[in-house]
Scaffold this motif. Structure first.
Motif, PDB file in Angstrom:
ATOM      1  N   SER A   1     -22.111 -12.859   5.604  1.00 24.43           N
ATOM      2  CA  SER A   1     -21.771 -13.550   4.183  1.00 24.43           C
ATOM      3  C   SER A   1     -20.340 -12.895   3.974  1.00 24.43           C
ATOM      4  CB  SER A   1     -22.685 -12.625   3.378  1.00 24.43           C
ATOM      5  OG  SER A   1     -22.401 -12.435   2.292  1.00 24.43           O
ATOM      6  N   ARG A   2     -19.416 -13.361   3.133  1.00 19.22           N
ATOM      7  CA  ARG A   2     -18.231 -13.060   2.604  1.00 19.22           C
ATOM      8  C   ARG A   2     -17.244 -12.317   3.735  1.00 19.22           C
ATOM      9  NH1 ARG A   2     -21.425  -9.571  -2.189  1.00 19.22           N
ATOM     10  NH2 ARG A   2     -22.779 -11.067  -2.782  1.00 19.22           N
TER      11      ARG A   2
ATOM     12  N   THR B   1     -29.085 -18.619   1.353  1.00 17.81           N
ATOM     13  CA  THR B   1     -28.312 -17.404   1.488  1.00 17.81           C
ATOM     14  C   THR B   1     -28.370 -16.863   0.194  1.00 17.81           C
ATOM     15  OG1 THR B   1     -26.602 -18.491   2.820  1.00 17.81           O
ATOM     16  CG2 THR B   1     -25.886 -16.461   1.944  1.00 17.81           C
ATOM     17  N   GLY B   2     -28.813 -15.450   0.233  1.00 15.94           N
ATOM     18  CA  GLY B   2     -28.922 -14.623  -1.116  1.00 15.94           C
ATOM     19  C   GLY B   2     -30.177 -14.621  -1.810  1.00 15.94           C
TER      20      GLY B   2
ATOM     21  N   TYR C   1     -13.553 -14.927  -6.453  1.00 19.18           N
ATOM     22  CA  TYR C   1     -14.709 -14.724  -5.588  1.00 19.18           C
ATOM     23  C   TYR C   1     -14.456 -13.602  -4.437  1.00 19.18           C
ATOM     24  CZ  TYR C   1     -18.592 -15.541  -2.238  1.00 19.18           C
ATOM     25  OH  TYR C   1     -19.766 -15.301  -1.408  1.00 19.18           O
TER      26      TYR C   1
ATOM     27  N   HIS D   1     -28.488  -9.272 -11.470  1.00 21.09           N
ATOM     28  CA  HIS D   1     -29.344  -9.057 -10.420  1.00 21.09           C
ATOM     29  C   HIS D   1     -29.056  -7.798  -9.545  1.00 21.09           C
ATOM     30  CE1 HIS D   1     -31.203 -12.977 -10.629  1.00 21.09           C
ATOM     31  NE2 HIS D   1     -30.198 -13.274 -11.412  1.00 21.09           N
ATOM     32  N   THR D   2     -27.555  -7.244  -9.976  1.00 22.17           N
ATOM     33  CA  THR D   2     -27.495  -6.300  -8.879  1.00 22.17           C
ATOM     34  C   THR D   2     -27.782  -4.850  -9.757  1.00 22.17           C
ATOM     35  OG1 THR D   2     -25.263  -5.824 -10.122  1.00 22.17           O
ATOM     36  CG2 THR D   2     -25.504  -7.337  -8.220  1.00 22.17           C
TER      37      THR D   2
ATOM     38  N   ARG E   1     -28.497  -9.806   4.358  1.00 16.88           N
ATOM     39  CA  ARG E   1     -27.167 -10.187   4.379  1.00 16.88           C
ATOM     40  C   ARG E   1     -26.309  -9.100   5.071  1.00 16.88           C
ATOM     41  NH1 ARG E   1     -23.737 -10.465   0.486  1.00 16.88           N
ATOM     42  NH2 ARG E   1     -25.599  -9.520  -0.736  1.00 16.88           N
TER      43      ARG E   1
ATOM     44  N   LEU F   1     -30.930 -14.507  -5.113  1.00 12.25           N
ATOM     45  CA  LEU F   1     -30.579 -15.163  -6.507  1.00 12.25           C
ATOM     46  C   LEU F   1     -30.820 -16.474  -6.114  1.00 12.25           C
ATOM     47  CD1 LEU F   1     -27.914 -14.447  -8.876  1.00 12.25           C
ATOM     48  CD2 LEU F   1     -28.740 -16.587  -8.494  1.00 12.25           C
TER      49      LEU F   1
ATOM     50  N   ASP G   1     -25.415 -12.900 -13.340  1.00 15.18           N
ATOM     51  CA  ASP G   1     -24.830 -12.149 -12.288  1.00 15.18           C
ATOM     52  C   ASP G   1     -23.409 -11.801 -12.696  1.00 15.18           C
ATOM     53  OD1 ASP G   1     -25.876 -10.362 -10.612  1.00 15.18           O
ATOM     54  OD2 ASP G   1     -25.985 -11.708  -8.638  1.00 15.18           O
ATOM     55  N   TYR G   2     -23.065 -10.927 -11.688  1.00 12.53           N
ATOM     56  CA  TYR G   2     -21.689 -10.246 -11.866  1.00 12.53           C
ATOM     57  C   TYR G   2     -20.427 -11.196 -11.994  1.00 12.53           C
ATOM     58  CZ  TYR G   2     -21.425 -10.379  -6.869  1.00 12.53           C
ATOM     59  OH  TYR G   2     -21.523 -10.883  -5.650  1.00 12.53           O
ATOM     60  N   HIS G   3     -20.596 -12.296 -11.143  1.00  6.11           N
ATOM     61  CA  HIS G   3     -19.561 -13.137 -11.474  1.00  6.11           C
ATOM     62  C   HIS G   3     -19.195 -13.735 -12.712  1.00  6.11           C
ATOM     63  CE1 HIS G   3     -22.147 -13.994  -7.980  1.00  6.11           C
ATOM     64  NE2 HIS G   3     -21.005 -13.923  -7.312  1.00  6.11           N
TER      65      HIS G   3
ATOM     66  N   TRP H   1     -18.622  -6.132  -7.282  1.00  7.73           N
ATOM     67  CA  TRP H   1     -19.888  -5.805  -6.201  1.00  7.73           C
ATOM     68  C   TRP H   1     -19.710  -4.183  -5.816  1.00  7.73           C
ATOM     69  CZ3 TRP H   1     -24.124  -8.222  -4.828  1.00  7.73           C
ATOM     70  CH2 TRP H   1     -24.757  -7.792  -3.513  1.00  7.73           C
TER      71      TRP H   1
ATOM     72  N   ARG I   1     -23.850 -19.210  -7.171  1.00  8.19           N
ATOM     73  CA  ARG I   1     -24.301 -19.970  -6.034  1.00  8.19           C
ATOM     74  C   ARG I   1     -25.537 -20.668  -6.457  1.00  8.19           C
ATOM     75  NH1 ARG I   1     -24.355 -19.974  -0.287  1.00  8.19           N
ATOM     76  NH2 ARG I   1     -22.794 -18.288  -0.185  1.00  8.19           N
TER      77      ARG I   1
HETATM   78  C1  G6P Z   1     -26.706 -11.192  -4.204  1.00  7.92           C
HETATM   79  C2  G6P Z   1     -25.784 -11.663  -5.473  1.00  7.92           C
HETATM   80  C3  G6P Z   1     -25.954 -12.982  -5.677  1.00  7.92           C
HETATM   81  C4  G6P Z   1     -25.351 -13.660  -4.554  1.00  7.92           C
HETATM   82  C5  G6P Z   1     -26.087 -13.456  -3.102  1.00  7.92           C
HETATM   83  C6  G6P Z   1     -25.416 -14.019  -2.017  1.00  7.92           C
HETATM   84  O1  G6P Z   1     -27.813 -11.440  -4.261  1.00  7.92           O
HETATM   85  O2  G6P Z   1     -26.718 -10.804  -6.702  1.00  7.92           O
HETATM   86  O3  G6P Z   1     -25.345 -13.258  -6.840  1.00  7.92           O
HETATM   87  O4  G6P Z   1     -25.394 -15.095  -4.660  1.00  7.92           O
HETATM   88  O5  G6P Z   1     -25.927 -11.874  -3.187  1.00  7.92           O
HETATM   89  O6  G6P Z   1     -23.898 -13.752  -2.016  1.00  7.92           O
HETATM   90  P1  G6P Z   1     -22.986 -14.842  -1.914  1.00  7.92           P
HETATM   91  O7  G6P Z   1     -21.490 -14.084  -2.148  1.00  7.92           O
HETATM   92  O8  G6P Z   1     -23.119 -15.243  -0.332  1.00  7.92           O
HETATM   93  O9  G6P Z   1     -23.280 -15.883  -2.896  1.00  7.92           O
END
Ligand code: G6P
Length: 490
Positions: A302-303, A20-21, A79, A157-158, A265, A23, A133-135, A88, A9
């Protein structure tokens, strides 16, 4: 050095637009200032993106923002699937919520490989890549497979969970082996780094002495870089926002009543159900508090296409309605529950209006809301932060009122304590926290990581990058960034 920062993101919102978020919001100002190129997802998918990647590039401060359309066939598996329904939950110690497939994993790897190929066009002899990050656990390995010998850094970041919990992720071994392609792997806390090293030692059988791991990729250094905020900027936003219509309307509506605030979130890691239960319990046990305090819970969705998130949204809506139904009066509502985002400026004003900040996740890498709440307070009359001991921020903000989010009674008592805390104690606690925020800002975090990355790579480097020929952009026609700024190109 040319820095290329990569995250799924990205953000181009200003302080006056909702984000949003944590990061993307945290990275925006530092990336803008650094002159880096920030590469991420455009949020759009396209058929055939793999064969013909398509990026939109625009100026961002002294650098640029490059947004990639992702391959339609793999986006969902990457994703919603592997990143957010396997990694996650596991990273937040919820292996019970893992719900994924081999196809999701293939899509995750495909998207990591797609990003690696897309990044080649941003490579110059002195480029360093910093992946977030984990992506993108495997993006470094994909870059190495393409012959990239440049410095590669990664920041998570997690949290990183206990060794056996990460072992619940399908393909966990391949993923951690791939992570060792990074020269530098950064974590939010010592605990996260130790958990990672315990996995590397226990499951991969590699020596981890001093946080240094030797693998077939060479040396990886594992270190801790707690992410910060810009406290001076937040304080300025908070002072400025006092006159913002949303903030003054909120203040007027309170009629002198105290306010507790939560901003999250909607995510099962945030402990929202336990927090609402604690607020409910406080009103039940101490009915004299009714009408003297209410809760403003901002909960951005979110998600939502993932089942666990949809279920949580429904559960929270029902819980808020139950609590309001039981404790509410014709002219008083205990919880205001809003599913919309606010700009950083307005948020800062809302934080300053609230006498108590509730940040009570079950697990959280850092949680920047905790830091922002503190920075936004009025120095002569600061509010009290109630903070989960399972948020990374608790390591630094140890003069907050620390709570165990699983102990609902304990949280209920602590919220009541926060509401009645004398001014002197509030000031002492707040000043100690502000000193920590000033000692570790987002600017420090950024600079420290980049410096450590350069050092880690010098140690690692067998072939000086300068002597390597620059590969032509294999996928796209060469186009200078300057010319690309503000335009879309293939
Ligand atoms: C957390 C994650 C970020 C992510 C954010 C928002 O902070 O560490 O990588 O961007 O959540 O989540 P999203 O799936 O909406 O990008």
């Amino acid at each position: 050095m040319n820095l290329v920062v990569v995250s799924n993101r990205v953000s181009r919102a200003s302080a006056n637009e909702p984000m949003t978020g944590g990061l993307a919001a945290a990275l925006l100002p530092v990336v803008e200032k650094s002159g880096a190129i920030w590469v991420g997802s455009s949020g759009r998918v396209r058929d055939g993106a793999q064969k013909e990647p398509f990026a939109e590039i625009e100026a961002l401060g002294a650098g640029a923002l490059a947004m990639l359309d992702l391959p339609a066939a793999h986006y969902g598996g990457y994703y919603e699937g592997f990143a957010n329904s396997a990694l996650w939950p596991a990273l937040h110690s919820r292996t019970d919520l893992i719900c994924t497939s081999h196809d999701d994993y293939q899509s995750y790897r495909e998207v990591n490989s797609f990003f690696a190929r897309a990044l080649l066009r941003f490579r110059k002899p002195d480029t360093a890549f910093w992946i977030q990050d984990y992506h993108f656990l495997a993006l470094g390995a994909e870059l190495r497979a393409l012959g990239v010998t440049h410095p590669l850094g990664f920041f998570l970041h997690t949290p990183w969970p206990a060794r056996d919990i990460f072992g619940g992720v399908p393909h966990h071994r391949e993923l951690v082996e791939a992570m060792l392609a990074y020269d530098l792997i950064g974590f939010q806390t010592e605990g996260d780094r130790d958990n990672f090293l315990s996995y590397v030692d226990g499951d991969l059988g590699l020596d981890t002495t001093g946080g240094v791991v030797m693998s077939r990729y060479g040396v990886s250094r594992c270190a801790v870089f707690p992410i910060g905020i810009d406290p001076a900027k937040f304080a300025a936003h908070a002072a400025k926002a006092a006159s913002h219509p949303d903030v003054s309307r909120l203040r007027r509506s309170l009629n002198g009543e105290k306010l507790a605030i939560g901003v999250d979130r909607v995510d099962y890691s945030k402990g929202l159900v336990n927090r609402l239960d604690a607020f409910d319990r406080m009103l039940t046990r101490q009915p004299q508090l009714k009408r003297s305090v209410s809760l403003l819970q901002i909960a951005t969705l979110s998600r939502g296409t993932i089942e666990a998130y949809g279920d949580l949204q429904n559960q929270l809506a029902k819980l808020v309605s139950d609590i309001n139904g039981r404790h509410g009066e014709v002219d008083w509502t205990p919880i205001r529950y809003l599913n919309k985002g606010f700009s950083q400026t307005v948020l800062a004003g809302l934080y300053r209006t609230a006498q108590v900040g509730l940040v009570t996740p079950l697990h959280d890498g850092m949680n920047l809301v905790a830091k922002e709440y503190v920075a936004a307070q009025n120095p002569v009359d600061p509010g009290v932060l109630v903070l989960s001991k399972y948020a990374g921020a608790a390591n630094e903000l140890d003069t907050a009122l620390l709570v165990n989010p699983h102990d609902v009674d304990g949280m209920a008592r602590t919220i009541a304590t926060a509401l009645s805390m004398p001014l002197l104690e509030r000031r002492m606690r707040w000043e100690a926290m502000m000193a920590k925020l000033r000692a570790g800002t987002i600017q420090d975090w950024f600079a420290d990581f980049v410096e450590a990355l350069q050092q880690a790579h010098v140690v690692n480097d067998k072939t000086p990058v300068e002597t390597l020929p620059v590969e032509p952009a294999v996928l796209w026609p060469v186009q200078s960034l300057g010319a690309g700024v503000g335009s879309r190109f293939h």
